[in-house]
Scaffold this motif. Structure first.
Motif: not given
Length: 405
Positions: A11, A14, A21, A26, A29-30, A33, A90, A108, A113
């Motif tokens: 983080s 990035l 976030w 963003n 990704w946020s 994570h 996603d 990702g 995940t």
């Protein structure tokens, strides 16, 4: 309780932090994570032993499902593939009875995940409440201050547990996500999801400050604070931290394959209304448990049949309470019960919904469970959300009732 460090290396590299976030660029990704951005507590799963039950892989009918026609609320026509491509998907999954017909990940994500559930978390918290009700530790007719003395003299005094489950307290609380001065954004500050601006420093400091706007027990009004009180209630009634409790009464017994986690504030209290993060497959297991009357795919009973049946049947005035609120304008015939949505007068189809496109679709008539994780730019997208619901409805109609094993 196990907690991680406040910021992770990725983080930092990035440039994603508590300040940005939630910016549209963003989010993708946020949402994957959150435990790198914020302290969190683990909701433990059963590990390898749990892998014998539940969804795995991509079923042979996935391509056919993606070719299905979807009629959107505005009357236009698309395909399942088109809806998925146009709604910042996603990951998504479709289970029919016990069979997974489609399971697909983008960006990702993979099967392990954990994705932020946002307000799908509310249905998970409600289910923990349901377990405690079944154990006799919570009575939904009692006022919440019976369990949480800190709420005596607050706006919540006199609100019953049922009022909170159905979001019918009289608390003044704005859920306007794009208004930086709204109570929902003040809540974000209290739990550490936004930079502090001098308000309450923790969730349990914030909730007693909320004021009464009308009598408790009136019309439905969607407010995230209700679930935060319910999470606090779970801890007060059980004497256990929520993550530990949820693991014992829900996640382990569900047969979840992967640990989930919940972000926590500076005092270790969970962000109950939206901070749970879990995998796609484990949320399908959760949806199937609700579909099957509180019994996991592994055959273990988690919730009393009466609790789950009540979700689908609603209370004696649930429809009227919903119709009197502003949300009914876009959901005629809808209702809300025990932190689950019904978007129409169909009594067999329940939804768990979260902002930025999180959805669990549960159809008891056809046996279809659908899960969709997304990262739409708008918190409440007037096109993407209804399109996703229409997509699962089209899939459910095409599959029809499953043959019970």
């Amino acid at each position: 309780m196990e907690e991680n460090s406040m910021m992770g290396t990725a983080s930092e590299q990035l440039g994603i932090s508590v300040r940005n976030w939630q910016e549209p660029g963003n989010l993708a990704w946020s949402f994957l994570h959150m435990d790198e951005l914020f302290p969190s507590a683990v909701i433990r799963a059963g590990g390898a032993a749990a892998s014998s039950a539940g969804p795995s892989g991509v079923g042979p009918g996935a391509r056919r499902l993606k070719e299905l026609t979807v009629t959107l609320p505005d009357g236009s026509v698309d395909t399942v593939a088109g809806v998925l491509a146009g709604t910042n998907t996603d990951a998504w999954l479709v289970m029919h009875s016990r069979e997974v017909l489609a399971e697909e990940y983008f960006g990702g994500m993979d099967a392990g995940t954990r994705h932020l559930l946002m307000s799908v978390s509310k249905s998970v918290v409600s289910s923990v409440v349901g377990v405690l009700v079944g154990q006799g530790k919570i009575d939904t007719a009692r006022p919440v201050e019976h369990y949480i003395p800190e709420l005596v003299g607050s706006g919540y005094q006199g609100a019953t547990v049922r009022d909170l489950l159905d979001m019918r307290s009289g608390i003044r609380f704005s859920e306007e996500y794009l208004d930086p001065s709204s109570e929902v954004r003040q809540l974000d500050e209290a739990v550490g999801w936004a930079p502090a601006r001098g308000g309450a420093a923790t969730l349990k400091e914030f909730l007693p400050t909320l004021e009464l706007a009308r009598e408790h027990g009136g019309h439905f009004e969607y407010r995230s604070c209700e679930t935060d009180v319910l999470g606090w209630l779970c801890e007060a009634a059980s004497g256990r931290p929520f993550a530990e409790l949820a693991s014992e009464v829900l996640w382990l017994r569900l047969g979840a394959r992967h640990d989930a986690f919940i972000t926590v504030d500076s005092s270790g209290t969970g962000m109950f209304d939206g901070g749970i993060c879990a995998t796609l497959g484990d949320m399908a297991l959760f949806g199937a448990m609700i579909r099957d009357g509180g019994v996991s795919l592994g055959g273990e009973r988690l919730l009393d049949t009466a609790w789950v049946d009540d979700i689908f049947a609603g209370g004696p005035d649930s429809a009227e309470a919903f119709a009197a609120g502003k949300e009914s304008e876009g959901m005629p015939g809808g209702r809300y019960r025990s932190q689950f949505w019904f978007l129409s007068d169909d009594p067999d189809t329940a939804y768990c919904l979260g902002i930025h496109g999180q959805m669990v679709y549960i159809n008891r008539r056809t046996g279809v469970v659908g899960v969709k994780f997304s990262s739409t730019a708008l918190p409440v997208d007037p096109v993407a959300g209804p399109a996703a619901a229409a997509m699962f409805e089209a899939i459910s109609a095409a599959l029809g009732p499953a043959t019970k094993p």
